[in-house]
Design an enzyme around this catalytic site. Structure first.
Site, PDB file in Angstrom:
ATOM      1  N   LYS A 193       0.882  -1.189   0.000  1.00 17.78           N
ATOM      2  CA  LYS A 193       0.000   0.000   0.000  1.00 17.78           C
ATOM      3  C   LYS A 193       0.908   1.224   0.000  1.00 17.78           C
ATOM      4  CE  LYS A 193      -2.098   2.993   2.041  1.00 17.78           C
ATOM      5  NZ  LYS A 193      -1.930   4.411   1.680  1.00 17.78           N
ATOM      6  N   GLU A 268       8.741   0.699  11.390  1.00 12.71           N
ATOM      7  CA  GLU A 268       9.848   1.637  11.149  1.00 12.71           C
ATOM      8  C   GLU A 268       9.231   3.032  11.204  1.00 12.71           C
ATOM      9  OE1 GLU A 268      13.043   0.868  10.684  1.00 12.71           O
ATOM     10  OE2 GLU A 268      12.798  -1.306  10.601  1.00 12.71           O
ATOM     11  N   CYS A 302      13.407  10.556   7.832  1.00 11.73           N
ATOM     12  CA  CYS A 302      13.091  10.134   9.214  1.00 11.73           C
ATOM     13  C   CYS A 302      14.307  10.163  10.136  1.00 11.73           C
ATOM     14  CB  CYS A 302      12.495   8.736   9.186  1.00 11.73           C
ATOM     15  SG  CYS A 302      13.497   7.591   8.232  1.00 11.73           S
ATOM     16  N   GLU A 401       8.886  15.646  16.006  1.00 14.19           N
ATOM     17  CA  GLU A 401       9.368  15.504  14.633  1.00 14.19           C
ATOM     18  C   GLU A 401       8.665  16.522  13.735  1.00 14.19           C
ATOM     19  OE1 GLU A 401       8.212  11.921  12.475  1.00 14.19           O
ATOM     20  OE2 GLU A 401      10.211  11.831  11.579  1.00 14.19           O
TER      21      GLU A 401
HETATM   22  P1  NAD Z   1       1.824   8.245   7.976  1.00 13.48           P
HETATM   23  O1  NAD Z   1       1.978   7.396   9.185  1.00 13.48           O
HETATM   24  O2  NAD Z   1       0.823   9.316   7.994  1.00 13.48           O
HETATM   25  O3  NAD Z   1       1.468   7.337   6.712  1.00 13.48           O
HETATM   26  C1  NAD Z   1       2.258   6.230   6.352  1.00 13.48           C
HETATM   27  C2  NAD Z   1       1.420   5.236   5.576  1.00 13.48           C
HETATM   28  O4  NAD Z   1       0.401   4.736   6.453  1.00 13.48           O
HETATM   29  C3  NAD Z   1       0.694   5.832   4.371  1.00 13.48           C
HETATM   30  O5  NAD Z   1       0.716   4.895   3.320  1.00 13.48           O
HETATM   31  C4  NAD Z   1      -0.723   6.018   4.891  1.00 13.48           C
HETATM   32  O6  NAD Z   1      -1.699   5.977   3.875  1.00 13.48           O
HETATM   33  C5  NAD Z   1      -0.850   4.817   5.807  1.00 13.48           C
HETATM   34  N1  NAD Z   1      -1.901   4.940   6.838  1.00 13.48           N
HETATM   35  C6  NAD Z   1      -2.458   6.075   7.341  1.00 13.48           C
HETATM   36  N2  NAD Z   1      -3.421   5.754   8.246  1.00 13.48           N
HETATM   37  C7  NAD Z   1      -3.448   4.402   8.322  1.00 13.48           C
HETATM   38  C8  NAD Z   1      -4.197   3.467   9.106  1.00 13.48           C
HETATM   39  N3  NAD Z   1      -5.127   3.863   9.963  1.00 13.48           N
HETATM   40  N4  NAD Z   1      -3.935   2.149   8.951  1.00 13.48           N
HETATM   41  C9  NAD Z   1      -2.989   1.719   8.105  1.00 13.48           C
HETATM   42  N5  NAD Z   1      -2.251   2.560   7.322  1.00 13.48           N
HETATM   43  C10 NAD Z   1      -2.478   3.880   7.438  1.00 13.48           C
HETATM   44  O7  NAD Z   1       3.288   8.804   7.646  1.00 13.48           O
HETATM   45  P2  NAD Z   1       3.717   9.784   6.473  1.00 13.48           P
HETATM   46  O8  NAD Z   1       3.267  11.157   6.794  1.00 13.48           O
HETATM   47  O9  NAD Z   1       3.361   9.185   5.156  1.00 13.48           O
HETATM   48  O10 NAD Z   1       5.320   9.681   6.572  1.00 13.48           O
HETATM   49  C11 NAD Z   1       6.068  10.414   7.468  1.00 13.48           C
HETATM   50  C12 NAD Z   1       6.463   9.560   8.657  1.00 13.48           C
HETATM   51  O11 NAD Z   1       7.140   8.375   8.233  1.00 13.48           O
HETATM   52  C13 NAD Z   1       7.457  10.294   9.548  1.00 13.48           C
HETATM   53  O12 NAD Z   1       7.133  10.082  10.897  1.00 13.48           O
HETATM   54  C14 NAD Z   1       8.777   9.623   9.196  1.00 13.48           C
HETATM   55  O13 NAD Z   1       9.759   9.759  10.180  1.00 13.48           O
HETATM   56  C15 NAD Z   1       8.347   8.216   8.992  1.00 13.48           C
HETATM   57  N6  NAD Z   1       9.338   7.431   8.234  1.00 13.48           N
HETATM   58  C16 NAD Z   1      10.075   6.481   8.886  1.00 13.48           C
HETATM   59  C17 NAD Z   1      11.056   5.750   8.197  1.00 13.48           C
HETATM   60  C18 NAD Z   1      11.914   4.719   8.883  1.00 13.48           C
HETATM   61  O14 NAD Z   1      12.596   3.964   8.199  1.00 13.48           O
HETATM   62  N7  NAD Z   1      11.933   4.639  10.200  1.00 13.48           N
HETATM   63  C19 NAD Z   1      11.266   5.999   6.839  1.00 13.48           C
HETATM   64  C20 NAD Z   1      10.508   6.974   6.211  1.00 13.48           C
HETATM   65  C21 NAD Z   1       9.536   7.688   6.914  1.00 13.48           C
END
Ligand code: NAD
Length: 498
Positions: A193, A268, A302, A401
């Protein structure tokens, strides 16, 4: 619906792909549209224009994709084929990705707001990650004899079945590689997804997988909203192993649901990384590299170095060099040749960055470099200027963050104090230590409470080094190393009395 910003010529393949919308997901090797007919627009962050509409999968659509992935696991031969044969398929897939690398890079740059060389780097990373895990899987012993008195016994490692992946918007291709390569190389099938804001390259890659002859149903992509498609994938009883990359808030939801279903899950999550800079560094070099890190992909990384903890004896020199470098960054459309930093991904993200700047200053931070909205003539995208705040880390902009080009700097006196400030966070993803004393470097690196510590550099991801977070930054181990491959095999013992 393809739009090219002024002066940008699209690859014919990119143009054709964007114009073929609304774009479908890929399930069982076929383009599959969502049954509700609803679509979600994905925009060029540099222009704000819609690049394409993408089908939004319903919960039933996602469940059907999971069933397809499980069918492919049972019947396509993927799970049972000799590792070398699977390796031939995956290397052919990597070859086709390589052949299409310019197309993929442009698509990624357009959809994410990345500079073209950075997007090209992500494509290269996807390809090398896929080859890395493919080769490793071919060499790992999956059957081990056990020396047990009175019994013949052994263990085997077998793939799990359909594995789910939910990715964020900042590194779609790179994270697709880090996440799915070990799962595929181990013989699992995957359901992915992508994020609503940046789904294009993932869909394109799934089409290339079909062209590469990866059996139908092995790689499936279910675009849609997090609340519907993401939640359905998380809750599906057909998923045997789950991986989520994204915010801690959503990670917690995913972890709860997987826990209830007893599905192993890897989380992650976000970060608030620190860089501890000692007084024996080359100040110019350290300032250049940390400014490079916080402006790379507009700070939407991140594991970025967001909290700079600088020894008091070099503090003024460091801050003045870093400030002038930040002020000199040329913010521009991501595909313009002169661009030093592109847009953030969306209007929502821009508002988040500007909001944290406001709250940080209201909370007592000094705005050494004020940041704020950036105007790029001829482009209506989501641009912000890089910023540098200074003062006590007891400030919302130093604790939470931001996910934008905002660094927060403070000073320290002793080694213990530097470590304590770095560790005073809920997060635990990645930090760096900067010093020419390698004994101290190792000591401080090991004292930092996080999944990853880097020495005299920030953002290092060589294959073979596990990458992952602890505390609010993650759970369930890292990615990018042999340990990840083992995660995608379940272990089973077999025993017979003699
Ligand atoms: P997000 O958590 O809003 O979304 C991530 C994914 O989860 C998207 O595909 C979104 O559609 C999905 N999602 C949203 N609600 C959901 C639910 N209820 N159930 C299942 N899936 C759902 O994050 P974002 O804004 O897309 O990305 C930014 C975040 O990602 C930051 O916190 C960043 O630090 C983190 N990140 C972490 C890593 C790592 O390797 N640790 C890498 C990249 C980004």
């Amino acid at each position: 619906m393809a739009t090219a910003a002024p002066g940008v010529s699209l690859h014919p393949e990119v143009e054709a792909f964007l114009s073929s919308g609304p774009l479908a997901g890929v399930v069982g090797g076929k383009d599959v549209t969502g049954t509700s007919g609803e679509t979600i627009p994905t925009r060029d962050p540099g222009t704000g224009e819609v690049l394409a509409e993408v089908h939004a999968f319903t919960a039933d659509d996602v469940e059907a994709a999971v069933a397809t992935a499980n069918d492919a696991f049972r019947t396509s031969g993927w799970a049972t084929m000799a590792p070398n044969d699977r390796g031939v398929h995956l290397h052919r897939f990597a070859d086709i990705l390589e052949k299409n690398k310019d197309v993929l890079a442009q698509l990624e740059a357009l959809d994410c707001g990345k500079l073209l060389p950075h997007a090209a780097g992500d494509v290269g990373n996807l390809i090398s990650t896929l080859r890395y895990f493919t080769d490793m899987a071919g060499h790992v012993q999956r059957r081990s004899a056990l020396a047990v008195a009175g019994h013949e016994a052994w263990t085997i490692r077998s793939p799990w079945g359909a594995c789910g992946f939910i990715f964020p918007w900042n590194f779609p291709l790179l994270l697709f590689g880090w996440g799915t390569s070990p799962a595929l190389a181990a013989g699992n099938t995957v359901v992915v997804k992508p994020a609503e804001d940046t789904p294009l390259s993932t869909i394109y890659v799934a089409k290339l997988a079909r062209e590469a002859g990866i059996p139908d149903g092995v790689i499936n992509v279910v675009p849609g909203s997090g609340a519907t498609a993401g939640a359905a994938l998380t809750a599906s009883r057909g998923i045997k192993r789950m991986s989520f990359t994204g915010s801690p808030e959503v990670g917690r939801l995913v972890g709860e649901v997987c826990g209830r279903n007893l599905v192993p899950v890897k989380l992650e999550l976000g970060g608030k990384g620190a860089a501890v800079v000692f007084d024996d560094v080359d100040v110019e070099d350290a300032a250049t590299k940390l400014v490079g890190a916080i402006t790379f992909h507009s700070g939407q990384v991140c594991c970025d170095a967001t909290r700079w903890i600088v020894h008091e004896s070099i503090y003024d020199d460091f801050v003045s060099r870093a400030a002038s470098k930040l002020q000199a960054i040329h913010v521009d459309y991501q595909l313009s040749n002169a661009c030093g930093m592109g847009p953030v991904v969306s209007e929502k993200q821009r508002a988040r960055v500007l909001g944290y700047l406001e709250k940080g200053v209201a909370g007592g931070a000094e705005a050494v470099v004020a940041g704020g909205p950036a105007a790029v003539p001829g482009h209506e995208g989501y641009f912000v200027k890089p910023a540098l705040l200074a003062g006590s880390f007891d400030n919302v902009a130093a604790r939470e963050e931001i996910f934008g080009p905002v660094a927060f700097v403070t000073k320290f006196q002793t080694e213990d104090e530097g470590i304590a400030i770095a560790n005073n966070t809920d997060y635990g993803l990645a930090n760096s230590v900067w010093t020419s004393d390698l004994g101290r470097a190792a000591r401080v690196a090991e004292s930092m409470i996080a999944g990853n510590s880097w020495i005299n550099a920030h953002n290092l991801f060589p294959h073979g080094v596990p990458y992952g977070g602890v505390n609010k930054s993650g759970m369930g181990g890292g990615v990018n190393s042999i340990e990840t491959l083992f995660d995608y095999w379940r272990s089973q013992s077999v025993v017979r009395p003699l």
